[in-house]
Motif scaffolding. Structure first.
Motif, PDB file in Angstrom:
ATOM      1  N   THR A   1      33.614  34.594  45.972  1.00 15.96           N
ATOM      2  CA  THR A   1      33.339  33.758  44.799  1.00 15.96           C
ATOM      3  C   THR A   1      32.284  34.447  43.938  1.00 15.96           C
ATOM      4  N   PHE A   2      32.486  34.415  42.634  1.00 13.24           N
ATOM      5  CA  PHE A   2      31.510  35.012  41.711  1.00 13.24           C
ATOM      6  C   PHE A   2      31.649  34.360  40.340  1.00 13.24           C
ATOM      7  N   THR A   3      30.684  34.621  39.487  1.00 14.64           N
ATOM      8  CA  THR A   3      30.724  34.063  38.138  1.00 14.64           C
ATOM      9  C   THR A   3      30.828  35.181  37.115  1.00 14.64           C
ATOM     10  N   VAL A   4      31.448  34.843  35.981  1.00 16.69           N
ATOM     11  CA  VAL A   4      31.558  35.739  34.829  1.00 16.69           C
ATOM     12  C   VAL A   4      31.262  34.909  33.581  1.00 16.69           C
ATOM     13  N   PRO A   5      30.949  35.549  32.454  1.00 14.00           N
ATOM     14  CA  PRO A   5      30.791  34.782  31.214  1.00 14.00           C
ATOM     15  C   PRO A   5      32.068  34.010  30.890  1.00 14.00           C
ATOM     16  N   ALA A   6      31.913  32.800  30.401  1.00 16.82           N
ATOM     17  CA  ALA A   6      33.075  31.957  30.110  1.00 16.82           C
ATOM     18  C   ALA A   6      34.039  32.640  29.143  1.00 16.82           C
ATOM     19  N   ALA A   7      33.501  33.415  28.206  1.00 15.77           N
ATOM     20  CA  ALA A   7      34.358  34.095  27.230  1.00 15.77           C
ATOM     21  C   ALA A   7      35.236  35.155  27.883  1.00 15.77           C
ATOM     22  N   ASP A   8      34.841  35.621  29.072  1.00 16.70           N
ATOM     23  CA  ASP A   8      35.599  36.663  29.767  1.00 16.70           C
ATOM     24  C   ASP A   8      36.459  36.113  30.904  1.00 16.70           C
TER      25      ASP A   8
END
Length: 411
Positions: free
Chosen positions: A312-319
């Motif tokens: 699990t990880f996060t990225v910018p919402a735009a990406d």
């Protein structure tokens, strides 16, 4: 004479009347004995208008020509402010980035400053001249083309100029009167901070606080340029001191937690049943890095049999959509069972250099959030901050809970 750099953002120079108000702020500092350089942004809304014109002209415009167009907004503002200052009896002239010159890399649209030659500005200071500099722009020395520094680049211009001319400090004038413990629109009891350490401000800026651009704080920290956030809407003859961003050693009383930041520009991606073998992490995150997608808050949970893992990880919402497409293309190399994701998440962070010398700071927050029924999806920590990923619906409750927990209502 001591030198001062003053930077004014788009809302501060949105009209000619506001530019006249800016000129009064400048005149106050000149009367106080400073040699002044002023860095200005484009008038509010103008950069968006110029960008729209580029897109209307062609969907596949050249980035170098895009820079030539959007850099014109700051040129207009710098010329208008110089005119107003001269009308007030102050000697002033406008400077474009290429005239100084401010030399940058050739990455149009997001160039990085490489060198500033302050000799021409020095000559103007010796003649008692106020330098009015167009922010956000520079020149690539080899191609001779105009470049721009990306959104918020005028902050970066100002700090870089301050470092180049040996300014006593850099004052960033905005529509708020300083840096607050959190967003006052979310927590009405948020307090304005008198001083913030460079490292804390860097974390705040990168974790959602919109007061300063991240690269400007990086430059201020590297070159040790004291930087003040002030309001341009104060009475120029009775302006408040704002918030000073400075070395940690210059802060006498340091709280454990200085501020609470939050970012809604987050998306969560989970890869289920990834084959657990060497090279998998590189196969997942390498293509994302190649696509310039910033990954944060990585969590890996290995199954009981050790054969598979959930990542699990996060990225910018735009990406978010682009990231999923890249990972789908890597399905055979990564060997995952399925992709899950969510965009209704928010990252809430607590920042403070005092965390270095105090144990259990984050654990205290986790208990408080649990008592409010807020589930934590992911956690990331560093020496002076911790961040939690939660459902967006709980944003205000989480921010208010942590703000009160660490005594910031009475900071």
């Amino acid at each position: 004479m001591p030198r001062l750099v003053m930077k004014f953002g788009g809302t501060s120079v949105a009209t000619v009347d506001r530019i006249r108000n800016v000129a009064r702020h400048v005149a106050r500092e000149v009367r106080a004995g400073y040699e002044v350089a002023v860095v200005v942004s484009a008038m509010s809304g103008k950069t968006n208008e110029l960008v729209a014109w580029c897109k209307d002209a062609s969907a596949l415009y050249a980035q170098s020509e895009y820079d030539a167009v959007v850099a014109s907004g700051e040129q207009v503002t710098s010329g208008l402010l110089a005119i107003v200052l001269n009308e007030m009896g102050l000697k002033a002239r406008s400077w474009q980035g290429w005239q100084i010159p401010i030399e940058t890399s050739d990455q149009h649209g997001s160039a990085r400053i490489q060198n500033i030659d302050g000799a021409r500005l020095d000559a103007g200071f010796r003649c008692g001249e106020v330098a009015v500099i167009a922010g956000f722009q520079g020149i690539h020395p080899e191609t001779g083309r105009l470049t721009t520094l990306g959104r918020g680049g005028s902050d970066t211009s100002a700090v870089a100029v301050a470092a180049a001319i040996g300014a006593e400090r850099c004052d960033i004038y905005t529509d708020v009167d300083g840096v607050y413990t959190t967003d006052p629109r979310v927590v009405p009891k948020a307090q304005r901070l008198e001083r913030v350490a460079f490292e804390e401000m860097l974390e705040m800026a990168s974790l959602g606080a919109k007061v300063l651009q991240v690269r400007s704080v990086e430059l201020a920290m590297v070159h040790r340029v004291p930087t003040t956030v002030r309001s341009s809407f104060d009475d120029p003859d009775d302006a408040r001191p704002g918030t000073l961003i400075c070395d940690e050693d210059d802060i006498v009383e340091q709280q454990i937690i200085t501020g609470i930041a939050f970012s809604k520009d987050e998306a969560q991606i989970t890869l289920r049943r990834v084959k657990d073998k060497p090279g998998i992490a590189a196969a997942i995150f390498g293509p994302l890095a190649d696509a310039n997608i910033n990954v944060d808050m990585i969590i890996q949970v290995v199954s009981g049999d050790g054969a598979a893992t959930d990542m699990t990880f996060t990225v910018p919402a735009a990406d978010y959509e682009r990231s999923r497409a890249i990972l789908d293309a890597q399905r055979h190399a990564v060997e995952f069972e399925r992709i899950e994701g969510a965009t209704d998440v928010v990252k809430v962070s607590a920042i403070g250099v005092g965390m270095r010398s105090h144990a259990g700071v984050a654990a205290k927050a986790f208990r408080a959030l649990a008592e409010k029924g807020i589930n934590i999806r992911a956690i990331t920590t560093s020496e002076i901050k911790f961040s939690v990923l939660i459902d967006a619906a709980y944003t205000e409750l989480a921010v208010r809970t942590l703000h009160s927990l660490y005594g910031l209502d009475k900071a």
